[in-house]
Design an enzyme around this catalytic site. Structure first.
Site, PDB file in Angstrom:
ATOM      1  N   ASP A  58       0.856  -1.195   0.000  1.00  0.00           N
ATOM      2  CA  ASP A  58       0.000   0.000   0.000  1.00  0.00           C
ATOM      3  C   ASP A  58       0.887   1.238   0.000  1.00  0.00           C
ATOM      4  OD1 ASP A  58      -1.832   1.986   0.319  1.00  0.00           O
ATOM      5  OD2 ASP A  58      -2.335   1.489   2.400  1.00  0.00           O
ATOM      6  N   LYS A  60       0.227   3.599  -2.344  1.00  0.00           N
ATOM      7  CA  LYS A  60      -0.615   4.606  -3.031  1.00  0.00           C
ATOM      8  C   LYS A  60       0.218   5.386  -4.050  1.00  0.00           C
ATOM      9  CE  LYS A  60      -3.916   4.915   0.725  1.00  0.00           C
ATOM     10  NZ  LYS A  60      -3.158   4.214   1.814  1.00  0.00           N
ATOM     11  N   ASP A  63       2.767   9.038  -9.118  1.00  0.00           N
ATOM     12  CA  ASP A  63       3.817   9.869  -9.714  1.00  0.00           C
ATOM     13  C   ASP A  63       3.707   9.808 -11.238  1.00  0.00           C
ATOM     14  OD1 ASP A  63       6.358  11.303  -9.963  1.00  0.00           O
ATOM     15  OD2 ASP A  63       6.759  10.605  -7.917  1.00  0.00           O
TER      16      ASP A  63
HETATM   17  O1  O7E Z   1      -8.524   2.415  10.097  1.00  0.00           O
HETATM   18  P1  O7E Z   1      -7.751   1.146  10.185  1.00  0.00           P
HETATM   19  O2  O7E Z   1      -6.817   1.114  11.347  1.00  0.00           O
HETATM   20  O3  O7E Z   1      -8.610  -0.078  10.064  1.00  0.00           O
HETATM   21  O4  O7E Z   1      -6.750   1.113   8.928  1.00  0.00           O
HETATM   22  C1  O7E Z   1      -7.189   1.271   7.632  1.00  0.00           C
HETATM   23  C2  O7E Z   1      -6.034   1.102   6.683  1.00  0.00           C
HETATM   24  O5  O7E Z   1      -6.524   1.324   5.358  1.00  0.00           O
HETATM   25  C3  O7E Z   1      -4.890   2.088   6.883  1.00  0.00           C
HETATM   26  O6  O7E Z   1      -3.686   1.453   6.479  1.00  0.00           O
HETATM   27  C4  O7E Z   1      -5.196   3.206   5.923  1.00  0.00           C
HETATM   28  O7  O7E Z   1      -4.049   3.867   5.478  1.00  0.00           O
HETATM   29  C5  O7E Z   1      -5.858   2.443   4.784  1.00  0.00           C
HETATM   30  N1  O7E Z   1      -6.823   3.198   3.979  1.00  0.00           N
HETATM   31  C6  O7E Z   1      -7.879   3.833   4.566  1.00  0.00           C
HETATM   32  O8  O7E Z   1      -8.085   3.758   5.774  1.00  0.00           O
HETATM   33  N2  O7E Z   1      -8.712   4.583   3.785  1.00  0.00           N
HETATM   34  C7  O7E Z   1      -8.579   4.695   2.453  1.00  0.00           C
HETATM   35  O9  O7E Z   1      -9.365   5.377   1.809  1.00  0.00           O
HETATM   36  C8  O7E Z   1      -7.544   3.996   1.836  1.00  0.00           C
HETATM   37  C9  O7E Z   1      -6.717   3.198   2.604  1.00  0.00           C
HETATM   38  C10 O7E Z   1      -5.845   2.319   1.942  1.00  0.00           C
HETATM   39  O10 O7E Z   1      -5.332   1.365   2.443  1.00  0.00           O
HETATM   40  O11 O7E Z   1      -5.710   2.511   0.653  1.00  0.00           O
HETATM   41  C11 O7E Z   1      -5.235   1.487  -0.061  1.00  0.00           C
HETATM   42  C12 O7E Z   1      -5.980   0.212   0.238  1.00  0.00           C
END
Ligand code: O7E
Length: 211
Positions: A58, A60, A63
């Site tokens: 992850d 994200k 670039d």
């Molecule tokens: O809230 P938690 O602790 O259950 O963690 C959620 C995880 O998902 C955390 O790593 C955060 O960065 C990620 N996340 C989101 O919470 N919201 C998003 O919109 C996107 C992500 C994410 O992981 O994006 C890629 C999957």
């Protein structure tokens, strides 16, 4: 069956490995992001690989195409099985991530809409829908959509059809796993599991959620 993906956002290698190992029987994949990799280094990928679960990077990725390519090559060379990239950078940059992933036999998922309150500022008003369309156009394996807004998952599902939806935001961010699980292919859960007194028990409980 809805997958359960552990978001392993802890900062200590020993703790990360212990939580992952105890939860392994109940989860389908592990998502590793900046917190863990910046704290422990990329070698954490090798440590977690022993569990035999898919590892999702992850980062994200957001670039220009060439830099996205360099990042994604490093991701798959390190041993990850999938990468998460942003779509707002446009089709050429997002497509690069998908192409690199597929050239390694891996997968790439595009963030269509994020789960936190402030995400509505830019993702709403048609942007998330356009990113979902982009994900289809660049042949991504799926999208990320917010568990905090099930109605948005339904809307984005209309655009991407049968492609995978992975959804973060249940538990700590307020999303209801029972409501979301039937809409998506996998829920991504961090704090509700890794900060629980008994992470394995919480993973086991969540793993029983079925569509
Ligand atoms: O809230 P938690 O602790 O259950 O963690 C959620 C995880 O998902 C955390 O790593 C955060 O960065 C990620 N996340 C989101 O919470 N919201 C998003 O919109 C996107 C992500 C994410 O992981 O994006 C890629 C999957």
């Amino acid at each position: 069956m809805t997958e359960l993906i552990l978001s392993l956002d802890v900062l200590d290698k020993t703790e990360a490995c212990a939580i992952a190992k105890s939860c392994a029987p109940y989860i389908d994949a592990i998502k590793v992001g900046y917190p863990l990799v910046l704290a422990t280094g990329l070698s954490i990928v090798r440590d977690l690989a022993d569990l035999g679960l898919p590892l999702i990077a992850d980062f994200k990725v957001a670039d220009i195409p060439n830099t996205n390519r360099l990042i994604c090559e490093a991701v798959f060379s390190a041993g990850f099985d999938a990468v998460i990239a942003h779509g707002f950078v446009g089709p050429d940059a997002a497509r690069t991530c998908v192409e690199v992933a597929h050239s390694h036999g891996g997968a790439a998922y595009i963030v269509a809409e994020m789960s936190h309150p402030g995400a509505t500022e830019f993702f709403h008003g048609g942007v998330a829908e356009r990113i979902a369309e982009l994900a289809v156009a660049v042949r991504a394996d799926g999208i990320i959509a917010p568990a905090t807004r099930p109605e948005r998952i339904v809307r984005l599902r209309e655009i991407i059809g049968k492609k995978t939806i992975y959804s973060p935001g249940v538990g700590a961010q307020g999303g209801d796993p029972d409501a979301v699980a039937r809409l998506v292919d996998g829920i991504i859960v961090g704090r509700s599991i890794y900060a629980a007194e008994d992470p394995a028990a919480e993973a086991e409980r969540l793993s029983r959620i079925r569509r």
